[in-house]
Every structure is written in C-alpha cells, then in structure tokens.
Motif scaffolding. Structure first.
Motif: not given
Length: 303
Positions: A148-168
C-alpha cells in the motif's frame, strides 16, 4: 515572474457552489499554487483530468511544484499524482524553521544518515524472509496488491509515497472520510471495519511498516524522526506548528514510544516532535530505538 488564475473542476473532489479559483505563479522555474478568492480577466483553463495536468506539466519548463496546504487533500493528491507521472517533485509549502538537526549539527546529521542507510540494508537482509512470508499471507487472505502506498509529507515539505504492507481491503482509501467522519484528532480508528484480520495482527506488532525501510534507503525517511503526516492530517495542522513539516520523518519517533496510545491531538503531536527536534542528538535517537523494541513486541498503542 508571471501570475495567472486557473479554474479546476476536478481538483478538490467535491462539488462546491462554485469551482475554486487558483493562482499559479512561476518563479525561478518553480510553480507556486495557491487559492484565489477572485478570478482575473485572463483566460481560465479547466483541468478535467490528472492526465491533462500531467501533459501540461511535462511541456512546461517547471522543475518543481509547490502547493499551499489550504488547497485541500484531494487537490494536493491530484497534483502530486500528476507530478509523479512526469517525474517532477511536488512540495507542500511550509514555513521554515531553524530548529532542525540538519542545521544544528551538519556533521552529526551526516553520520545519522549513514547509520540510517547501513541499518536499513542490514535490517532488510535480516527480515527479508519474514517480509516474504507476510507477502504470501496478504495474498491468501485478501485479493489485491501486497503493498500500500500513500502520499506523505517529507523533508522540507516534499511529498513522497510511503510504503507499507496492505492491511485493509482493496480501495479502502475511498471510504476513509466515511469511517473517520468529523474526527478532529489523528485519523486513527481502533475498530476500523476496513482492516483485514491479518492486517489487524500486522498492525498490532507494526509489521506493516517494514517496507518503510525502502523509504529509508531512498532518503525519504529516517529510522528515527517525527511522524510522516498523510495529506488528510497535514492539511488540518494549525499554522503555528506547520514548520514541523520541514523535518525528515522517521519510522519510529518520540510520539510512537511515549504518546501513541493516548496523544491524538494533531497540534500536540507536532509540539512533541518540535521539542524532539530542538534537543536532537544521536544519543536520543539511539534511546528511542531501544524503547521501540519493547513497544513493538507488546503492541503498545497499535491498531
């Protein structure tokens, strides 16, 4: 520098009384996008699809896009997806802050990043068989992708796709706001009906977060740092604490080991992170890592 207004019907994902007006400003090959109260006399461009927006960005000389938080979750996701298609970074516009470890002690920060990378490689080698086993469990339990990937806010506000195992269940994001309703604090639900049985077990022991080691290798996250905010949480932060969004987020952090089970107010979580950033040290990071182990094994505050 030039400025014009943009009318987007699809950007917010809702149908307001009138579509929102946006102001686009070009500055040193950066595109700054903000909300505008009034249209200008210039022609307006209606963006009907993510692909049309991506085509426009691809043909433009813009190197990166900066987005105002008040655009809303749906508009931010639309622009982030379009930017990703043409390999141009998207940033959330956030106020600067001097209280960042990278600015306080550059040499120690470089050492931290070296430790991050080395530890992430070692951990991936160690937990690789476990991750493979979890992948098979997810496939057998519920139809859909493993990750599962999702947009998150990273360093200096840069948007990145966080990676997780799908739990839903597949497509769970479409029902996010229905499940959370008008919840004011963190968008976390203890009895979320979208979570699968194997997903609930993985969440209890934070196993779903193992793929974030890949985010660490990419330089998007650290082993230890503030919580990586999702767009639906980031847009609800008060201006007083938005400077925290400059920090490099971590897989674990001070909130996860101290307030995960009871501290749910968005601004309070950010204040905890700001205190951590203001007193940052390698010793403190090591202490947080040690505290994380028993918290994970006990399932502390996880759901």
């Amino acid at each position: 520098m030039s400025t014009l207004s943009l009318l987007s019907k699809a950007a917010t994902g809702i149908q307001p009384d009138r579509p929102p007006y946006y102001t686009l400003t070009w500055r040193q090959k950066q595109l700054l996008l903000t909300l505008s109260q009034q249209p200008t006399t210039l022609p307006l461009l209606a963006l009907e699809s993510e692909q049309l927006l991506a085509d426009c960005l691809e043909r433009s000389p813009v190197h990166l896009v900066k987005l105002a938080p008040d655009l809303g979750e749906a508009a931010l996701a639309l622009w982030a997806d379009a930017c990703a298609k043409v390999n141009k970074p998207a940033y959330l516009r956030v106020p600067s802050t001097p209280a960042l470890p990278k600015k306080q002690n550059h040499l120690k920060w470089r050492l931290k990043r070296l430790i991050d990378w080395s530890a992430a490689v070692a951990l991936l080698l160690v937990v690789g068989p476990l991750m493979l086993g979890l992948s098979f469990l997810i496939l057998f339990q519920s139809p859909g992708p493993i990750f599962f990937s999702q947009w998150r806010v990273g360093e200096r506000g840069k948007l990145f796709q966080i990676l997780k195992f799908r739990t839903m269940i597949t497509g769970a994001e479409l029902y996010h706001h229905q499940v959370m309703g008008q919840q004011a604090g963190l968008h976390k639900c203890e009895n979320d009906p979208r979570v699968t049985p194997i997903g609930r077990w993985m969440r209890k022991y934070s196993l779903d977060e193992l793929p974030q080691l890949i985010n660490v290798l990419r330089g998007e996250m650290s082993l230890v740092g503030p919580r990586p905010w999702a767009l639906y949480d980031a847009v609800r932060l008060s201006p007083a604490v938005r400077q925290r969004l400059n920090a490099l987020p971590g897989i674990t952090g001070i909130w996860q080991v101290t307030g995960r089970s009871h501290l749910r107010d968005l601004d309070d979580v950010n204040r905890v992170d700001l205190r951590y950033l203001g007193t940052w040290s390698l010793r403190q990071d090591f202490k947080i890592l040690l505290l994380t182990v028993p918290k994970v094994l006990s399932g502390f505050g996880a759901f």
